[in-house]
Design an enzyme around this catalytic site. Structure first.
Site, mmCIF file in Angstrom:
data_model
loop_
_atom_site.group_PDB
_atom_site.id
_atom_site.type_symbol
_atom_site.label_atom_id
_atom_site.label_comp_id
_atom_site.label_asym_id
_atom_site.label_seq_id
_atom_site.Cartn_x
_atom_site.Cartn_y
_atom_site.Cartn_z
ATOM 1 C CB CYS A 380 -0.988 -0.043 1.162
ATOM 2 S SG CYS A 380 -2.381 1.106 0.981
ATOM 3 C CG HIS A 486 -3.480 -3.460 3.635
ATOM 4 N ND1 HIS A 486 -2.285 -3.167 4.247
ATOM 5 C CD2 HIS A 486 -3.983 -2.274 3.195
ATOM 6 C CE1 HIS A 486 -2.072 -1.864 4.195
ATOM 7 N NE2 HIS A 486 -3.088 -1.290 3.565
#
Length: 532
Positions: A380, A486
């Protein structure tokens, strides 16, 4: 009473409410709340967790309340995608409505055998700077509340908080509520929306837990109790000593003396337990919680100031032969071998954390590790840092040059991507990630940035290998991988592919925690808290 013997028939609502308060942050509220969720759920009760306000950059993607009320059936496997179950992309019911809650309430919901949803944590504060947080109300970012002064928010948000809690009570037998910080923060008492105001609203039966390992536990318990108004003291039904090391008999006569002063019994002394397996509230770990054995691989996670979603690395602590450590300076990376990993995790303030990384000299250390062929993984915000540039036309995060390890550019957009994601790596991965080729993995996305190939670099032939469309890219050498997903390192299939290892499931963790509290609380105390 056996673990599976029902306390009474399940006739949902209005729920009895058990609340876990703490003398300080870090006393063990989240852990104990999770354990109680599973303890009550396995007695045949319909259970939901609740925390009115959480402050954390560890967040999970969950469904909207109108689509999946508390207690609805879980996906096949009864767990989240990172710990042994399948999950389709999107999620959230027919319209795909999704939001964010704190990771602690997410895990508590799974422990309660309930579907995680936004009513369980109606207000989430995500720190972006020392004096500023992004405000997420009922799963959605609120620009109005984010701009509002701290003390002005409470009356604005209390109606939604109370409505969420009342709705959970109507649908469940038990709601296990977690407080925040300490209920005796007298400077905040008048604007409280997370501790005793919640307890008074539902007449909660409260446990007050303290970390005895820090010292001063009895003073913390007595001082907290003494600072509460009389009507709030009456809601405290028991004191809990957490993280105790030594002979419990040596505590006497302090528990009895404390009861004589307050009228409140000490109902449990919980021994120190480093390897319970639950991700810590703020993703913190230390060497005492790392599995023993010969270290074959080190995974160094860069610990910049606004790190987020570090709870997703919890499963790595249980991989045999793997050492997980924080890296805050170049010296922490100095002893790494090419087979070791450097991980740039998520960030709530990517540009600021990238500037911090450079100020520490960690940019050169990461580049040097990559230059030796060492594995570098960006997740991310970490993916965004690995690229060439951060572009922020709307003032969302900040502009700046990237680390230049991937020929990518990220543009920050005001709309936030929040979704569950399932994807299959093609047979194209190379280097340390080759084991992921052909593997289907599940996880979640929470990001403002949109990342793509840098066009000018592509024109010169410098092209990143897009190994998941719009989600993951790899350098030509194969040792640098960046992805938006994630939860990759929570996915059992990914762990098996990368390390050849299976790790304990969350189900086994929850069961162990419930066994633990059942063993160490005084007999009958936990059942009495939910008795009519």
């Amino acid at each position: 009473m056996t673990a599976t013997e029902p306390l009474h028939p399940t006739t949902p609502g209005p729920a009895r409410c058990v609340m876990v308060l703490g003398t300080t942050s870090g006393a063990g509220k989240s852990w104990l709340t999770t354990a109680l969720c599973r303890y009550y759920a396995r007695q045949g009760l319909k259970v939901a967790p609740f925390k009115a306000q959480n402050m954390s950059n560890n967040a999970r993607v969950v469904v909207a309340p109108t689509l999946a009320p508390a207690g609805a059936a879980l996906p096949p496997g009864g767990a989240h995608p990172g710990f042994g179950s399948a999950s389709g992309a999107g999620g959230g019911g027919p319209s795909g409505a999704l939001g964010e809650i704190g990771s602690a309430q997410y895990f508590q919901a799974l422990a309660a055998r309930a579907t995680p949803e936004v009513r369980m944590n109606p207000l989430l504060l995500k720190p972006e700077a020392d004096t500023h947080s992004q405000v997420v109300l009922m799963g959605q970012v609120s620009a109005e509340l984010t701009a509002m002064p701290w003390r002005g928010r409470s009356e604005k948000v209390w109606p939604q908080i109370a409505a969420a809690l009342d709705a959970l009570r109507a649908e469940n037998d038990v709601v296990v509520i977690e407080g925040a910080g300490s209920p005796a923060e007298i400077n905040l008492h008048a604007s409280d929306i997370v501790n005793m105001r919640v307890a008074r609203h539902v007449g909660a039966r409260c446990l007050l837990v303290t970390d005895i390992d820090r010292g001063g536990a009895f003073a913390h318990l007595y001082g907290t109790w003494a600072l509460l108004p009389q009507d709030e003291r009456a809601l405290i039904h028991g004191f809990v000593l957490n993280k105790f090391r030594g002979d419990a008999a040596l505590l006497a006569p302090a528990p009895q003396m404390l009861q004589e002063l307050t009228g409140v019994p000490t109902v449990a002394t919980l021994p120190m337990w480093w390897q319970h397996g639950l991700p810590e509230e703020d993703g913190i770990f230390d060497d005492r919680s790392v599995a023993a054995g010969v270290v074959c691989k080190t995974v160094a996670v860069i610990a910049y100031p606004r790190i987020s979603n570090l709870d997703e690395f919890q499963p790595l602590k249980n991989v045999p032969g793997l050492r997980l450590l924080w890296a805050r300076s170049p010296a922490d990376l100095g002893g790494l071998q090419p087979g070791d990993w450097v991980v740039l995790p998520g960030s709530k303030a990517t540009a600021a954390d990238l500037a911090w990384l450079r100020a520490q000299g960690l940019d050169s250390a990461v580049a040097a590790h990559a230059g030796r062929g060492g594995a570098v993984l960006g997740i991310c915000g970490g993916l965004q840092m690995l690229g060439e540039a951060l572009i922020d036309p709307d003032g969302i995060d900040g502009n700046g040059p990237g680390l230049g390890l991937l020929p990518l550019v990220t543009v920050f957009e005001s709309a936030k991507t929040v979704r569950h994601t399932q994807a299959c790596f093609g047979d194209v991965l190379a280097g340390p990630w080759a084991g992921l080729s052909g593997t289907t993995v599940s996880g979640y996305e929470i990001h403002h940035g949109q990342t793509a190939q840098h066009p000018a670099m592509a024109a010169k032939g410098d092209v990143a290998r897009e190994v998941l469309p719009g989600l993951a890219w790899q350098n030509p050498a194969g040792n640098v991988l960046g992805l938006y997903l994630h939860g990759l390192l929570e996915d059992p299939a990914a762990l098996q592919a990368l390390f050849g290892a299976a790790v304990p499931t969350l189900e086994s963790v929850f069961e162990g925690m419930a066994d633990y509290v059942a063993r160490h609380f005084q007999a009958g105390v936990l059942d009495a808290l939910v008795a009519d």
